[in-house]
Design a protein around this motif. Structure first.
Motif, PDB file in Angstrom:
ATOM      1  N   PHE A  85       0.547  -1.160  -0.451  1.00 36.57           N
ATOM      2  CA  PHE A  85      -0.214   0.091   0.001  1.00 36.57           C
ATOM      3  C   PHE A  85       0.721   1.274   0.130  1.00 36.57           C
ATOM      4  CE2 PHE A  85      -1.616  -3.392   3.111  1.00 36.57           C
ATOM      5  CZ  PHE A  85      -2.561  -3.905   1.880  1.00 36.57           C
ATOM      6  N   PRO A  86       1.561   1.714  -1.436  1.00 41.92           N
ATOM      7  CA  PRO A  86       0.417   1.447  -2.927  1.00 41.92           C
ATOM      8  C   PRO A  86       0.861   0.495  -3.719  1.00 41.92           C
ATOM      9  CG  PRO A  86       2.067   3.330  -2.014  1.00 41.92           C
ATOM     10  CD  PRO A  86       2.102   2.895  -1.140  1.00 41.92           C
ATOM     11  N   GLY A  87       2.114   0.312  -2.575  1.00 39.61           N
ATOM     12  CA  GLY A  87       2.859  -1.109  -3.624  1.00 39.61           C
ATOM     13  C   GLY A  87       3.988  -0.847  -4.585  1.00 39.61           C
ATOM     14  N   ARG A  88       5.078   0.039  -3.746  1.00 37.92           N
ATOM     15  CA  ARG A  88       6.260   0.343  -3.864  1.00 37.92           C
ATOM     16  C   ARG A  88       6.734  -0.199  -4.283  1.00 37.92           C
ATOM     17  NH1 ARG A  88       5.994   3.768   0.409  1.00 37.92           N
ATOM     18  NH2 ARG A  88       4.727   6.288   0.019  1.00 37.92           N
ATOM     19  N   PRO A  89       7.757  -0.890  -5.709  1.00 33.62           N
ATOM     20  CA  PRO A  89       9.263  -1.814  -6.518  1.00 33.62           C
ATOM     21  C   PRO A  89       9.967  -1.695  -5.681  1.00 33.62           C
ATOM     22  CG  PRO A  89       7.644  -0.654  -8.022  1.00 33.62           C
ATOM     23  CD  PRO A  89       7.743  -0.201  -7.166  1.00 33.62           C
ATOM     24  N   GLY A  90      10.617  -2.780  -4.873  1.00 37.18           N
ATOM     25  CA  GLY A  90      11.286  -2.779  -3.732  1.00 37.18           C
ATOM     26  C   GLY A  90      11.526  -2.277  -2.645  1.00 37.18           C
ATOM     27  N   GLN A  91      10.445  -1.682  -2.201  1.00 36.51           N
ATOM     28  CA  GLN A  91      10.606  -1.064  -0.679  1.00 36.51           C
ATOM     29  C   GLN A  91       9.926  -2.572   0.429  1.00 36.51           C
ATOM     30  OE1 GLN A  91       7.747   1.816   0.603  1.00 36.51           O
ATOM     31  NE2 GLN A  91       8.194   1.401   2.818  1.00 36.51           N
ATOM     32  N   GLY A  92      10.487  -2.780   1.158  1.00 35.32           N
ATOM     33  CA  GLY A  92       9.806  -4.534   1.920  1.00 35.32           C
ATOM     34  C   GLY A  92      11.158  -4.707   3.412  1.00 35.32           C
ATOM     35  N   THR A  93      11.073  -6.159   4.027  1.00 34.80           N
ATOM     36  CA  THR A  93      11.949  -6.359   5.248  1.00 34.80           C
ATOM     37  C   THR A  93      10.608  -5.640   6.324  1.00 34.80           C
ATOM     38  OG1 THR A  93      12.704  -3.854   5.440  1.00 34.80           O
ATOM     39  CG2 THR A  93      14.314  -5.831   4.350  1.00 34.80           C
ATOM     40  N   ARG A  94      10.744  -6.061   7.500  1.00 33.96           N
ATOM     41  CA  ARG A  94       9.593  -5.268   8.369  1.00 33.96           C
ATOM     42  C   ARG A  94       9.793  -4.334   8.258  1.00 33.96           C
ATOM     43  NH1 ARG A  94       6.440 -10.463   7.760  1.00 33.96           N
ATOM     44  NH2 ARG A  94       7.442 -12.050   7.549  1.00 33.96           N
TER      45      ARG A  94
END
Length: 197
Positions: A85-94
């Motif tokens: 949300f919104p679904g950014r490419p490459g964004q992540g990890t806890r």
């Protein structure tokens, strides 16, 4: 008030169960209906957080409470491992690191698998593939610890994230993580602070 100063050698499942009862036990992800494979239980989180504490030598109680609180807020208490949300490419990890940090983290951990040209990539699949390298539990929960010790080094000493001090956590969110403070962050910090003893 916080639970006092000191250092920690580990975080336990029982501590996280007090803070986040919805992720307790093996059924802690049973109620999740979307992105189900991303959800982690408190048991999984406790082991990965304990591993990260040892790897990055972060043992101050205030530091650990702050990083758990940051991750719990960003991942909706271990529900998400990538940005939806919104679904950014490459964004992540806890910790929901933005791609520039995901890239740097992945490059440090897996230098032979990450090409330098990918640092400025605008190709969604490339960014998502780099992110995928750091989504297992140890790497994903470790990302917040890496960020503190590598990117936000000014906050890495225990006297910057003191035990029981929500103002220190707020300063870290605003000036170390460079994002917005809200009451939800404070509520999670308070719950974690009461539960880690």
């Amino acid at each position: 008030m916080g639970m006092g100063a000191g250092t920690l050698t580990k975080v336990t499942t029982a501590q996280l169960d007090r803070a986040f009862p919805e992720r307790a036990s093996t059924s802690g992800c049973a109620s999740i209906t979307e992105f189900t494979s991303e959800c982690a239980t408190n048991e999984q989180a406790a082991q990965a957080i304990t591993n990260a504490m040892a790897k990055y030598k972060i043992t101050g109680r205030g530091q650990v409470v702050a990083l758990i609180s940051l991750m719990a807020y960003e991942s909706n208490k271990w529900q998400y491992n990538i940005n939806h949300f919104p679904g950014r490419p490459g964004q992540g990890t806890r910790a929901m690191l933005m791609y520039s940090f995901v890239y740097a983290y992945a490059k440090q951990l897996y230098p032979s698998q990450v090409q330098g040209a990918w640092q400025t990539s605008s190709d969604n699949s490339t960014m998502n593939n780099v992110r995928a390298l750091v989504l297992d539990n140890d790497d994903s929960f470790g990302a917040a610890f890496w960020y503190l010790t590598t990117v936000a080094k000014d906050f890495a000493s225990a006297d910057k994230l003191r035990s029981g001090n929500i103002d220190d956590f707020k300063a870290y969110i605003e000036n170390g993580v460079h994002t917005t403070w809200d009451s939800g962050r404070g509520d999670i910090w308070t719950s974690v602070d009461k539960s880690i003893y």
